[in-house]
Design an enzyme around this catalytic site. Sequence first.
Site, PDB file in Angstrom:
ATOM      1  N   LYS A 148       0.872  -1.182   0.000  1.00 53.03           N
ATOM      2  CA  LYS A 148       0.000   0.000   0.000  1.00 53.03           C
ATOM      3  C   LYS A 148       0.907   1.229   0.000  1.00 53.03           C
ATOM      4  O   LYS A 148       1.457   1.608   1.022  1.00 53.03           O
ATOM      5  CB  LYS A 148      -0.920   0.010   1.216  1.00 53.03           C
ATOM      6  CG  LYS A 148      -1.948   1.132   1.174  1.00 53.03           C
ATOM      7  CD  LYS A 148      -2.897   1.067   2.365  1.00 53.03           C
ATOM      8  CE  LYS A 148      -3.970   2.136   2.230  1.00 53.03           C
ATOM      9  NZ  LYS A 148      -3.442   3.498   2.129  1.00 53.03           N
ATOM     10  N   ARG A 169      -7.802  10.676  -7.993  1.00 51.30           N
ATOM     11  CA  ARG A 169      -8.958   9.972  -7.441  1.00 51.30           C
ATOM     12  C   ARG A 169     -10.094  10.933  -7.098  1.00 51.30           C
ATOM     13  O   ARG A 169     -11.250  10.659  -7.359  1.00 51.30           O
ATOM     14  CB  ARG A 169      -8.549   9.207  -6.175  1.00 51.30           C
ATOM     15  CG  ARG A 169      -9.714   8.430  -5.554  1.00 51.30           C
ATOM     16  CD  ARG A 169      -9.489   8.161  -4.060  1.00 51.30           C
ATOM     17  NE  ARG A 169      -8.327   7.345  -3.816  1.00 51.30           N
ATOM     18  CZ  ARG A 169      -8.333   6.015  -3.804  1.00 51.30           C
ATOM     19  NH1 ARG A 169      -9.447   5.362  -4.055  1.00 51.30           N
ATOM     20  NH2 ARG A 169      -7.229   5.352  -3.546  1.00 51.30           N
ATOM     21  N   LYS A 346      -3.122  -2.003   7.623  1.00 50.43           N
ATOM     22  CA  LYS A 346      -2.255  -0.849   7.877  1.00 50.43           C
ATOM     23  C   LYS A 346      -1.161  -1.180   8.899  1.00 50.43           C
ATOM     24  O   LYS A 346      -1.376  -1.918   9.857  1.00 50.43           O
ATOM     25  CB  LYS A 346      -3.093   0.333   8.387  1.00 50.43           C
ATOM     26  CG  LYS A 346      -4.229   0.762   7.454  1.00 50.43           C
ATOM     27  CD  LYS A 346      -3.710   1.406   6.186  1.00 50.43           C
ATOM     28  CE  LYS A 346      -3.219   2.812   6.410  1.00 50.43           C
ATOM     29  NZ  LYS A 346      -4.280   3.780   6.693  1.00 50.43           N
ATOM     30  N   CYS A 458      29.707  22.546  24.446  1.00 50.52           N
ATOM     31  CA  CYS A 458      30.192  22.919  25.771  1.00 50.52           C
ATOM     32  C   CYS A 458      31.711  22.859  25.753  1.00 50.52           C
ATOM     33  O   CYS A 458      32.299  21.895  25.255  1.00 50.52           O
ATOM     34  CB  CYS A 458      29.628  21.954  26.814  1.00 50.52           C
ATOM     35  SG  CYS A 458      30.473  22.025  28.409  1.00 50.52           S
TER      36      CYS A 458
END
Length: 709
Positions: A148, A169, A346, A458
């Site tokens: 995906k 789309r 997912k 530093c």
Amino acid sequence: MTATHRGAQADASAPAGPLPPEAAAKRVAWLRDELDRHNYQYYVLDAPTIPDAEYDALFSELQALELEHPELQTPDSPTQRVGGEPLSAFDSVRHRVPMLSLNNGFADDDVLNFDRRCAQGLGRTAPAAGEQDLFSAADAVEYACELKFDGLAMSLRYEDGRLVQAATRGDGETGEDVTVNVRTIKAIPLKLRGQAPAVLEVRGEVFMYRGDFDKLNERQAEAGEKTFVNPRNAAAGSLRQLDPRITAKRPLSFFAYGLGELQGVDRPPTHSAMLDGFAALGLPVCKDRAVVKGAQGLLDFYRDIGQRRDALPYDIDGVVYKVNALAEQERLGFVSRAPRFALAHKFPAQEMTTIVEDIEVQVGRTGAITPVARLKPVFVGGVTVTNATLHNEDEIRRKDVHIGDTVIVRRAGDVIPEVVAVVTERRPDDARAFVMPTACPVCGSHIEKLEDEAIARCTGGLICAAQRKQALLHFAQRRAMDIEGLGDKLVEQLVDQGIVRTPADLFKLGVAKLAALERMADKSAANLVAAIDASRETTMNRFIFALGIRHVGEATAKDLARHFGKLDALMAADEAALLEVNDVGPVVAQSIAHFFAEPHNVEVIEQLRAAGVHWTESEPVAKAPAPLSGKTFVLTGTLPTMSREDAKELLEAAGAKVAGSVSKKTDYVVAGAEAGSKLDKAEALGVPVLDEAGMLALLAEAGAAPAQE
């Protein structure tokens, strides 16, 4: 389009002088076919056969001929990808076949339920709730599994093999006509190969490879233009440019994964056959796909891709399962606006929004001051994140991060979480800008920032407790002195109580003193003392690395040990002598020379030697051309007699580079047992594959002896 070899080049040489119309037409036709063929080899087969310069020469010749003979110019010519005049707006396009979204799944149960619904819908005996794999091989549903992609969904319409329309789309029913922009994407063929259907609508994803995205952002930053948050935003923003000339400059790519309208030929029997058909027509199709049976096959694919996700060259946010047989897809049909035959599984989100509650600074081993965002806890990339690096003050200014801001946080794999962007429209009125401190928050020493560096430091050195702690942890790590059991909490106590100030003090520790510390007992104290004692015998390169010299990593430490042979020779070397070492440049040479010129550092080294830290020294090795210099290797699988780390050391000692992923630039892949996708990719690209014996034979042939520690 970089290549390592040339293909057949019949008629490749450009004719001298002007061509008559008939000869020009033949030459133009040949050039178009040749450029289309090379685009196919590059974008679909991932196996280019000519170098960039040769491709560019063919392209330039075609441009010149079309300019000289404008009547020969056609819409599907490769020269028409450069982009035309800007648009005022995008026209709307109604999709003949809707571009529907997919239902999402997040847990294993979602996948089991999806498989059960598909089986029941196809009239098969489904497993009971909470069970799986009760089908026989014949009963299990066959699925096509694919990635995906995290890009922009696109519909491409071809008529008689020629690209006539490209649309986004949109809402699934109506999208935007972006044809002029899509025509500039080299991965998308303007003309299909072979016998194309009368009408073919291809659904797929426009995206951007991570490497191309990084280069684009570098160019944007150099030009003083806005950079993009992630590849998806870059792809979407590039595709929706009203000026196609801008789109033409953006490195967009495309993968086909679905079918819309089809006329003139029968539909293929399966989804997997459809993807194979797309590839035969010259459309790019992702190779990371599989056909599996049943729920267990789906979950195995998900876990395999999940393990390889961070190594992929593009972003994905999950995998997609589709019933493979198209006839079975039709039987299952749709529910609401999503197909019953498909599911998007997912992965945990890699980007989330949260709030910056504070910005603090941390002090590193070399004194580097690193701002860190303290975040409202957020679940991202599979873990709860409460801190994110902001790198340096310049980065904070560039991203305009304020305390109180809502920010986008990204965590991918093992990468340290970082703030990638600010949601400025959510900035509260009481948000505060970050102010870099002028004094170290740990020791109070002055913080300085050199003109040519982005990082402030530093100046306290080992006076600073924070630097002492980090220096001790670095000294003790596995790849340095390898003192097992000396962790963060213990080092913190040893430094805070004044027991240890330098690495040499570790070798004075006794069981009684250690056992008195928090969370320590006699046994753990004795184990640590034994580990410290064992570390006295080491190697020169490990010792050099353990010293924590700025800019000196493991590889440079090995080069220094090999070049000088003796530590005293290294300590006495000036910058000119250091520049004679392989891969040591002016910055590294200066850092090494400054380190050994500091009396305190020399004192600590002598204390360590006095404590019994020793190694076998050797004669210096004169600088010589490394036999495998310029060669890139990739290691995969389990080797029979050595670890991959051992193999890496052998190759690096011979001058080779060992990379983590296979590409067209890889010279060799060394494969052992259970080699995975790297071996598959090597075979697809034609990269030579060696076993362990072959690697050792190559090293012997090159005259490279195993590295001695």
